[in-house]
Scaffold this motif. Structure first.
Motif, mmCIF file in Angstrom:
data_model
loop_
_atom_site.group_PDB
_atom_site.id
_atom_site.type_symbol
_atom_site.label_atom_id
_atom_site.label_comp_id
_atom_site.label_asym_id
_atom_site.label_seq_id
_atom_site.Cartn_x
_atom_site.Cartn_y
_atom_site.Cartn_z
ATOM 1 N N ASN A 222 29.826 21.058 -7.367
ATOM 2 C CA ASN A 222 28.567 21.806 -7.303
ATOM 3 C C ASN A 222 28.598 22.915 -6.258
ATOM 4 N N GLY A 223 29.767 23.176 -5.674
ATOM 5 C CA GLY A 223 29.845 24.188 -4.602
ATOM 6 C C GLY A 223 29.051 23.751 -3.387
ATOM 7 N N ASP A 224 28.969 22.440 -3.198
ATOM 8 C CA ASP A 224 28.106 21.886 -2.153
ATOM 9 C C ASP A 224 28.949 21.127 -1.109
ATOM 10 N N LEU A 329 28.601 26.622 2.522
ATOM 11 C CA LEU A 329 28.585 26.157 1.136
ATOM 12 C C LEU A 329 29.303 27.151 0.234
ATOM 13 N N ALA A 330 30.115 26.638 -0.679
ATOM 14 C CA ALA A 330 30.795 27.512 -1.642
ATOM 15 C C ALA A 330 29.766 28.174 -2.557
ATOM 16 N N ARG A 331 28.663 27.481 -2.822
ATOM 17 C CA ARG A 331 27.540 28.107 -3.538
ATOM 18 C C ARG A 331 26.436 28.312 -2.483
ATOM 19 N N LYS A 346 22.505 35.490 -0.900
ATOM 20 C CA LYS A 346 23.500 34.468 -0.549
ATOM 21 C C LYS A 346 23.969 34.621 0.886
ATOM 22 N N TYR A 349 30.015 33.205 2.897
ATOM 23 C CA TYR A 349 30.898 32.067 2.589
ATOM 24 C C TYR A 349 32.287 32.364 3.122
#
Ligand code: EPS
Length: 426
Positions: A222-224, A329-331, A346, A349
């Motif tokens: 989830n990019g989490d 976070l990746a997302r 955003k 990252y």
């Protein structure tokens, strides 16, 4: 208590991390190989990012040791960052010449993100408050030092403290107790310490570990990111470290501060911790069973986590650290720009980890070792290991014996005995 002090230095992508340790007595056997064991343990764990494949942390002992033995002088340990060679211009110590600045700007224009200033602050990170506090317009100046990479230096220092404590029979270990809400079941902890240490999450319960790994995979897809809980246990700690007489001499307070100081920790529990508030006193306090023939004091349980009145009570010391999910976070979450002050879709990252609970446990061990070593030196002193050992052994022998029975009326009542004392009560 200040008998053992240490200071770390270094940026995450700088040349090296360093730590100076002051107060270690002379005569302690210390080698780089011994320190390397803990450094390697800190680098492991399912959920770590790409950086750990680059680094092979090893501390050089630069000073304070001769022919394998400490000298009593400051010990300087240096861990070189292998990744530094990819960051030489970005992290250059000397001022940038015009050509060097142009080279960096060209890299940023080509899309090399590490070369560009960072302004989209990450929620949950030191980025915003740190940049405002120090007056920076590039968050790189904050994140390089706020990075958990700094804990490498603490673990190196902790390995020295561990070697010191081992001389007196004190052993410190940790394990992953929880990830993303999935906790170990004490009844299902079938792994030995060695087996747990070698497992992907340094976890004694194999079934819980499987569920924890699934939580990390879920976060990754989830990019989490996901947090958890580690538990540090110190065995063989003598009774009587710390004191109830002042807030800043309480060992429980020092341990809580040390664990809370780990970059990602947001909560600390000692022994049963918050669970004590949900039970009656009769289900909390550890019944004291008495002194054994060999002079040990035994409790029926250890809900206090080895600490009563701010003092070690001879039971294992148990400290738990609550690890928040990593804030990179990746997302990325929405955030704001440091310079414009306007919302951005955003946050920044940059390559990071998904979960670091097992590594945080190793850092927790180091911090506990440093606090306990300081407390041992505060109580027993010693410029050499032999002197500390003599003092500690004499104390251990003394508390293993029955004290003389107290006589009402005190020492002066000696001649008159109990009679004179009880007379005073009438
Ligand atoms: C960290 C980000 C990552 C982590 C780092 C902590 O580093 P990088 O930006 O180089 O990928 O891997 O932790 C370590 C390097 C380490 O050794 O623990 C951060 O932003 O805090």
């Amino acid at each position: 208590m200040g008998s053992l002090r240490f200071l770390t230095a270094g940026e995450s992508h700088g040349q090296a991390l360093g730590v100076t340790l002051e107060g270690v007595p002379a005569g302690l056997a210390l080698t780089a190989d011994r320190v390397a064991v803990d450094l390697a343990r800190r680098q492991r764990g399912y959920g770590r990012g790409a950086r750990q494949a680059i680094e092979k942390d090893r501390a050089e002992i630069v000073s304070g040791v001769r022919h394998g033995l400490t000298l009593g002088s400051p010990i300087l340990l240096l861990v070189r960052n292998r990744d530094w060679e990819n960051w030489t211009r970005v992290m250059q110590v000397e001022p940038l010449s015009e050509e060097e600045a142009a080279e960096l700007a060209a890299l940023a224009a080509e899309g090399t993100t590490r070369a560009a200033p960072i302004t989209r602050v990450r929620p949950g990170h030191a980025d915003l408050a740190g940049a405002l506090k120090y007056g920076f317009n590039d968050v790189r100046n904050v994140l390089e030092r706020a990075s958990a990479r700094e804990t490498t230096a603490r673990v190196a220092a902790g390995a020295v403290a561990r070697a010191f404590l081992a001389e007196f029979g004190v052993e410190i270990w940790s394990f992953t107790a929880e990830v993303g809400g999935d906790a170990v079941d004490p009844g299902n902890c079938s792994r030995t310490r060695e087996e747990a240490d070698a497992s992907p999450l340094r976890c004694p319960d194999p079934d819980a570990e499987e569920r924890m790994i699934a939580r990390i995979d879920e976060a990754r897809s989830n990019g989490d990111t996901v947090g958890g809980v580690f538990e540090v246990v110190a065995r063989g700690v003598p009774i009587g470290l710390g004191s109830y007489v002042h807030w800043d001499r309480r060992l429980d307070a020092a341990l809580a501060a040390a664990i809370m100081s780990i970059n990602i920790v947001k909560g600390v529990e000692l022994g049963l911790g918050f669970e004590q508030t949900r039970r009656f006193g009769s289900a909390v306090h550890d019944v004291i069973e008495g002194r054994t023939d060999d002079g040990r004091w035994v409790h029926r349980s250890n809900n206090a986590g080895g600490l009563t009145g701010g003092i070690s009570n001879g039971e294992p010391i148990v400290v738990r650290g609550a690890v928040k999910p990593i804030s990179t976070l990746a997302r990325p979450l929405p955030s704001a720009d440091l310079v414009s002050g306007r919302p951005v879709e955003k946050a920044h990252y940059e390559r990071s980890d998904i979960s670091v609970v097992p590594a945080a446990g190793v850092v927790g061990e180091a911090m506990v070792a440093l606090v306990l070593a300081d407390a041992v030196l505060h109580k027993f002193g010693g410029d050499s290991i032999d002197e500390t050992r003599d003092n500690l052994e004499r104390y251990r022998a003394r508390i293993a014996r029955a004290p003389e029975a107290s006589v009402p009326g005190g020492a002066e009542a000696d001649s008159g005995g109990a009679e004179a004392g009880s007379g005073g009560d009438d």
